[in-house]
Design a protein around this motif. Structure first.
Motif: not given
Length: 523
Positions: A302-328
């Protein structure tokens, strides 16, 4: 985390690593865990509280506001190793234990390549950058222990309840337990093979439920530990341009990588018990995924001493694989009780599960005021909106499309019932003296929870980050050191029983310290 949703529905069970809300809730909780960003970037930006919106000229801009790349007029290569320590205070059954651990990793790596100046043209300069950065470091360790005087409050009781509810016959339990390979098809069969489910009448070929358990009335020494590791990281490719040295605009494309591992162990020791020395359960969860997101940002002087900014970040779309293990596991005390094995692994094809994860949309805005035209330093602040209610989890794992739809809708409902959108606020300052830089910052991240959970008030889950830093830089080289302290409260239930008063909870004062050293060269 339990077995996948379809296994849980088929058996009518509600197991969880914290044994709390059931399968759909677990995936809603996972979506939040993988989206819960607190601080990222270089040591310089961490030292000023993680402010990205209205500052340029730092490798953090690649994962923050890409418009900041257009401030560069020379190339830069930087790397940022860091040390993260967890120092948690855990309260369980009236006893308090401190747990601590530490880990070294690479928090950031960046390469920025600006173009040549266009002289008197309005489009003055452009820049390209590529970076690696950690958005979340899942490293954590919790250790909680106490004496439980409630005779109904036992992890063994969860096996009894599930077996009685499903009306398993002893033949079904026995036929699903394989002592030679130390395996079982499901948890209750494993518990039966370890005598954690007391056979009712073997002389009558097993009469089946209702089942009971040994050492049911004695006091129990209970211990629960959680070990977590992994990161949610990304490789980011950004491009930015500079118009009239006043308006800076940039965009980025990020390829994300999710790697998460947890081990939740629970050990129960009957005090003066006659049958068992101890018994317990260990759940292991490994998740790997990859995804993509995009961002767009601007900074305007806006002036040399003052500035503004903005950002928009989209949702991340991910493929995921999970492996579960259980021991008694179980160790017998009574010499008349001869166990064929001391541990049983629960093995089932449904322990592998694929799904698609959608993280929240993020938008931020901020302002920076330069002191003494930037020769003294600057003050900066950022407000960030996070759309946690937009988190989604979907799957195509079920053969019946309606089951896939029900899974998606159940997770969405739990997300909207449990989480709320928030505005995070950050502020920071840098003071300059020759080649020396002194920094400080603070960030407040309100609780994203709409409800109290595991006896922890929703407001107590808000996060506070205090940070500070030092830096030196000249025409060829820079080095920045930052330290930040993050604190908030959390809780979990090692197991769950129908009567909430029988379900114990661990209350944790989470305290994390992060030290980062960013080093870079200009060329």
């Amino acid at each position: 985390m339990t077995k996948p949703f379809y296994f849980t529905v088929a058996l009518g069970l509600l197991s969880h690593l914290a044994f709390s809300q059931g399968a759909s809730y677990e995936y809603a909780d996972d979506a939040f865990r993988y989206s819960d960003f607190s601080q990222n970037g270089t040591a310089r930006f961490r030292g000023i509280g993680g402010n990205h919106a209205a500052l340029g000229g730092d490798a953090s801009n690649l994962s923050g506001n890409p418009a900041g790349l257009a401030f560069y007029n020379r190339s830069e290569l930087s790397i940022s190793p860091m040390f993260t320590s967890a120092n948690n205070q855990n309260t369980f059954l009236g006893s308090q234990i401190n747990s601590s651990a530490g880990k070294v990793s690479i928090g950031q790596f960046g390469l920025i390549l600006p173009g040549s100046s266009n002289g008197s043209r309005r489009w003055r300069r452009s820049a390209f950058g590529v970076s690696y950065s950690q958005n979340v470091n899942f490293f954590d360790y919790v250790d909680a222990r106490g004496l439980n005087n409630n005779p109904n409050s036992s992890i063994a009781q969860t096996y009894i309840n599930a077996a009685n509810s499903a009306a398993y016959s002893e033949k079904e339990l026995s036929d699903s337990f394989y002592p030679n390979s130390k395996q079982a098809d499901f948890r209750e069969a494993a518990a039966y093979g370890l005598y954690l489910i007391n056979p009712t009448d073997l002389g009558n070929n097993g009469s089946g439920p209702p089942y009971t358990r040994y050492d049911a009335t004695v006091q129990k020494d209970q211990r629960s530990t959680i070990s977590r590791s992994g990161t949610n990281s990304q490789w980011t490719f950004s491009y930015a341009g500079n118009l009239d040295d006043k308006f800076y605009i940039g965009g980025s494309l990020a390829l994300t990588h999710l790697r998460y591992s947890s081990e939740v162990a629970f050990l129960e020791t009957p005090v003066n018990g006659k049958v068992f020395t101890n018994y317990g359960q260990t759940n292991r969860l490994d998740v790997k995924g990859s995804g993509i997101n995009a961002s767009l940002g601007f900074i305007y002087k806006i002036v040399p001493q003052f500035q503004v900014g903005g950002t928009i970040i989209s949702p991340t779309i991910s493929s995921a694989n999970e492996t579960f293990g259980q021991t008694l596991n179980a160790v017998a005390k009574d010499p008349k009780l001869v166990l064929t094995t001391n541990y049983v692994d629960v093995v089932d094809p449904s322990n592998d599960f694929n799904y698609t994860l959608q993280t929240p949309l993020r938008a931020s805005g901020g302002a920076t005021y330069f002191l003494g035209n930037g020769k003294i330093g600057f003050l900066t602040a950022t407000a960030e909106y996070v759309n946690y209610q937009g988190m989604r989890v979907r799957t195509t794992a079920f053969t019946n499309q309606q089951d896939n739809t029900d899974f998606k809708n159940d997770v969405k409902r739990f997300v909207q019932d449990t989480y709320q959108n928030v505005f995070n606020v950050r502020g920071g300052a840098e003071i300059r003296a020759g080649i020396l830089r002194v920094r400080a910052g603070v960030a407040y991240l309100p609780s994203a929870y709409k409800i109290d959970l595991d006896r922890v008030a929703k407001a107590d889950r808000s996060k506070l980050i205090l940070s500070a830093g030092l830096g030196v830089r000249n025409d060829r080289f820079f080095a920045d050191l930052s330290g930040s302290y993050l604190t908030y409260k959390s809780g979990y239930s090692p197991f769950e029983l129908p009567n909430s008063s029988d379900t114990p909870t661990v209350a944790t004062n989470n305290r994390y310290t992060n030290l980062m050293l960013s080093m870079g060269v200009f060329f």
